[in-house]
Design a protein around this motif. Sequence first.
Motif, PDB file in Angstrom:
ATOM      1  N   ASP A  27       0.797  -1.226   0.000  1.00 24.77           N
ATOM      2  CA  ASP A  27       0.000   0.000   0.000  1.00 24.77           C
ATOM      3  C   ASP A  27       0.829   1.275   0.000  1.00 24.77           C
ATOM      4  N   ILE A  28       2.041   1.212  -0.539  1.00 25.89           N
ATOM      5  CA  ILE A  28       2.878   2.400  -0.662  1.00 25.89           C
ATOM      6  C   ILE A  28       3.128   2.626  -2.141  1.00 25.89           C
ATOM      7  N   GLU A  29       2.887   3.849  -2.619  1.00 21.40           N
ATOM      8  CA  GLU A  29       3.119   4.150  -4.024  1.00 21.40           C
ATOM      9  C   GLU A  29       3.602   5.592  -4.172  1.00 21.40           C
ATOM     10  N   PRO A  30       4.416   5.856  -5.202  1.00 23.18           N
ATOM     11  CA  PRO A  30       4.914   7.218  -5.391  1.00 23.18           C
ATOM     12  C   PRO A  30       3.801   8.150  -5.860  1.00 23.18           C
ATOM     13  N   VAL A  31       3.834   9.365  -5.358  1.00 20.63           N
ATOM     14  CA  VAL A  31       2.903  10.406  -5.775  1.00 20.63           C
ATOM     15  C   VAL A  31       3.646  11.398  -6.680  1.00 20.63           C
ATOM     16  N   ALA A  34       7.249  12.672  -2.961  1.00 20.37           N
ATOM     17  CA  ALA A  34       6.148  12.288  -2.070  1.00 20.37           C
ATOM     18  C   ALA A  34       5.667  10.865  -2.346  1.00 20.37           C
ATOM     19  N   TRP A  35       5.177  10.240  -1.291  1.00 22.65           N
ATOM     20  CA  TRP A  35       4.658   8.871  -1.358  1.00 22.65           C
ATOM     21  C   TRP A  35       3.300   8.809  -0.686  1.00 22.65           C
ATOM     22  N   ARG A  36       2.423   8.003  -1.243  1.00 26.46           N
ATOM     23  CA  ARG A  36       1.135   7.719  -0.600  1.00 26.46           C
ATOM     24  C   ARG A  36       1.360   6.470   0.244  1.00 26.46           C
ATOM     25  N   THR A  37       1.062   6.578   1.529  1.00 22.57           N
ATOM     26  CA  THR A  37       1.324   5.475   2.454  1.00 22.57           C
ATOM     27  C   THR A  37       0.294   5.466   3.577  1.00 22.57           C
ATOM     28  N   PRO A  38      -0.045   4.303   4.092  1.00 27.93           N
ATOM     29  CA  PRO A  38      -0.958   4.248   5.237  1.00 27.93           C
ATOM     30  C   PRO A  38      -0.249   4.611   6.541  1.00 27.93           C
ATOM     31  N   LYS A  42       2.078   6.898   9.271  1.00 24.72           N
ATOM     32  CA  LYS A  42       2.115   8.274   9.735  1.00 24.72           C
ATOM     33  C   LYS A  42       3.000   9.092   8.785  1.00 24.72           C
ATOM     34  N   LYS A  43       2.566  10.292   8.457  1.00 27.75           N
ATOM     35  CA  LYS A  43       3.330  11.137   7.545  1.00 27.75           C
ATOM     36  C   LYS A  43       4.601  11.625   8.229  1.00 27.75           C
ATOM     37  N   LEU A  44       5.727  11.394   7.570  1.00 27.51           N
ATOM     38  CA  LEU A  44       7.020  11.831   8.079  1.00 27.51           C
ATOM     39  C   LEU A  44       7.771  12.555   6.971  1.00 27.51           C
ATOM     40  N   THR A  45       8.582  13.495   7.350  1.00 35.26           N
ATOM     41  CA  THR A  45       9.465  14.156   6.395  1.00 35.26           C
ATOM     42  C   THR A  45      10.884  13.959   6.880  1.00 35.26           C
ATOM     43  N   ALA A  46      11.723  13.448   6.025  1.00 38.94           N
ATOM     44  CA  ALA A  46      13.125  13.240   6.375  1.00 38.94           C
ATOM     45  C   ALA A  46      13.984  13.862   5.286  1.00 38.94           C
ATOM     46  N   LEU A  47      14.881  14.720   5.702  1.00 34.85           N
ATOM     47  CA  LEU A  47      15.769  15.385   4.767  1.00 34.85           C
ATOM     48  C   LEU A  47      17.192  15.048   5.156  1.00 34.85           C
ATOM     49  N   CYS A  48      18.029  14.734   4.184  1.00 29.67           N
ATOM     50  CA  CYS A  48      19.421  14.474   4.522  1.00 29.67           C
ATOM     51  C   CYS A  48      20.331  14.936   3.410  1.00 29.67           C
ATOM     52  N   ASP A  49      21.540  15.221   3.783  1.00 24.54           N
ATOM     53  CA  ASP A  49      22.578  15.632   2.842  1.00 24.54           C
ATOM     54  C   ASP A  49      23.512  14.445   2.676  1.00 24.54           C
ATOM     55  N   ALA A  50      23.842  14.118   1.451  1.00 27.74           N
ATOM     56  CA  ALA A  50      24.681  12.954   1.191  1.00 27.74           C
ATOM     57  C   ALA A  50      26.057  13.058   1.836  1.00 27.74           C
ATOM     58  N   ARG A  51      26.460  14.262   2.258  1.00 29.06           N
ATOM     59  CA  ARG A  51      27.768  14.417   2.885  1.00 29.06           C
ATOM     60  C   ARG A  51      27.739  14.078   4.374  1.00 29.06           C
ATOM     61  N   LEU A  52      26.569  13.776   4.921  1.00 25.37           N
ATOM     62  CA  LEU A  52      26.463  13.438   6.341  1.00 25.37           C
ATOM     63  C   LEU A  52      27.013  12.046   6.612  1.00 25.37           C
ATOM     64  N   PRO A  78      20.308  -0.962   7.987  1.00 27.54           N
ATOM     65  CA  PRO A  78      19.599  -0.376   6.848  1.00 27.54           C
ATOM     66  C   PRO A  78      18.113  -0.717   6.773  1.00 27.54           C
ATOM     67  N   GLU A  79      17.726  -1.884   7.269  1.00 20.79           N
ATOM     68  CA  GLU A  79      16.305  -2.247   7.167  1.00 20.79           C
ATOM     69  C   GLU A  79      15.409  -1.386   8.033  1.00 20.79           C
ATOM     70  N   LYS A  80      15.963  -0.718   9.029  1.00 18.82           N
ATOM     71  CA  LYS A  80      15.163   0.160   9.890  1.00 18.82           C
ATOM     72  C   LYS A  80      15.281   1.618   9.479  1.00 18.82           C
ATOM     73  N   MET A  81      16.159   1.903   8.534  1.00 14.87           N
ATOM     74  CA  MET A  81      16.372   3.292   8.120  1.00 14.87           C
ATOM     75  C   MET A  81      16.446   3.379   6.599  1.00 14.87           C
ATOM     76  N   PRO A  82      15.351   3.079   5.895  1.00 20.17           N
ATOM     77  CA  PRO A  82      15.407   3.111   4.431  1.00 20.17           C
ATOM     78  C   PRO A  82      15.591   4.532   3.917  1.00 20.17           C
ATOM     79  N   VAL A  83      16.162   4.635   2.757  1.00 21.94           N
ATOM     80  CA  VAL A  83      16.350   5.932   2.112  1.00 21.94           C
ATOM     81  C   VAL A  83      16.278   5.741   0.606  1.00 21.94           C
ATOM     82  N   ILE A  84      15.742   6.724  -0.069  1.00 23.05           N
ATOM     83  CA  ILE A  84      15.702   6.709  -1.520  1.00 23.05           C
ATOM     84  C   ILE A  84      16.562   7.872  -1.986  1.00 23.05           C
TER      85      ILE A  84
END
Length: 106
Positions: free
Chosen positions: A2-6, A10-14, A16-26, A35-41
């Motif tokens: 039940d997760i699909e790209p909008v 943005a993603w449509r997901t059942p 809780k809405k979360l926003t995560a921002l990261c810089d690749a230099r971190l 990694p299984e608990k902290m996915p990233v695209i």
Amino acid sequence: DDIEPVSVHAWRTPLKKLTALCDARLDLSERSSNPEKMPVILHYVNCGTFWLRTKYEILGAFADSWFGGSLPIAPSFHLDARDVVGTRDAEALEAFYGRHLAPPDA
């Protein structure tokens, strides 16, 4: 399930809405150890200085914060790219691209 790209951001997901921002230099060592608990695209929308320049020309002189000024953008590639493209200096852009994006030994 039940997760699909909008959109590209943005993603449509059942869930809780979360926003995560990261810089690749971190330092993402914690992510790599669990990694299984902290996915990233990751998405990279430029392949050369033409694409980098075009992206940041389209974005223009955006603010140093997101969400209407409520979240300052930390020093990052995003701000640095905006600034170097804003100078309209082709040599500075080539040097910036070489330091941050060019493949090794390119």
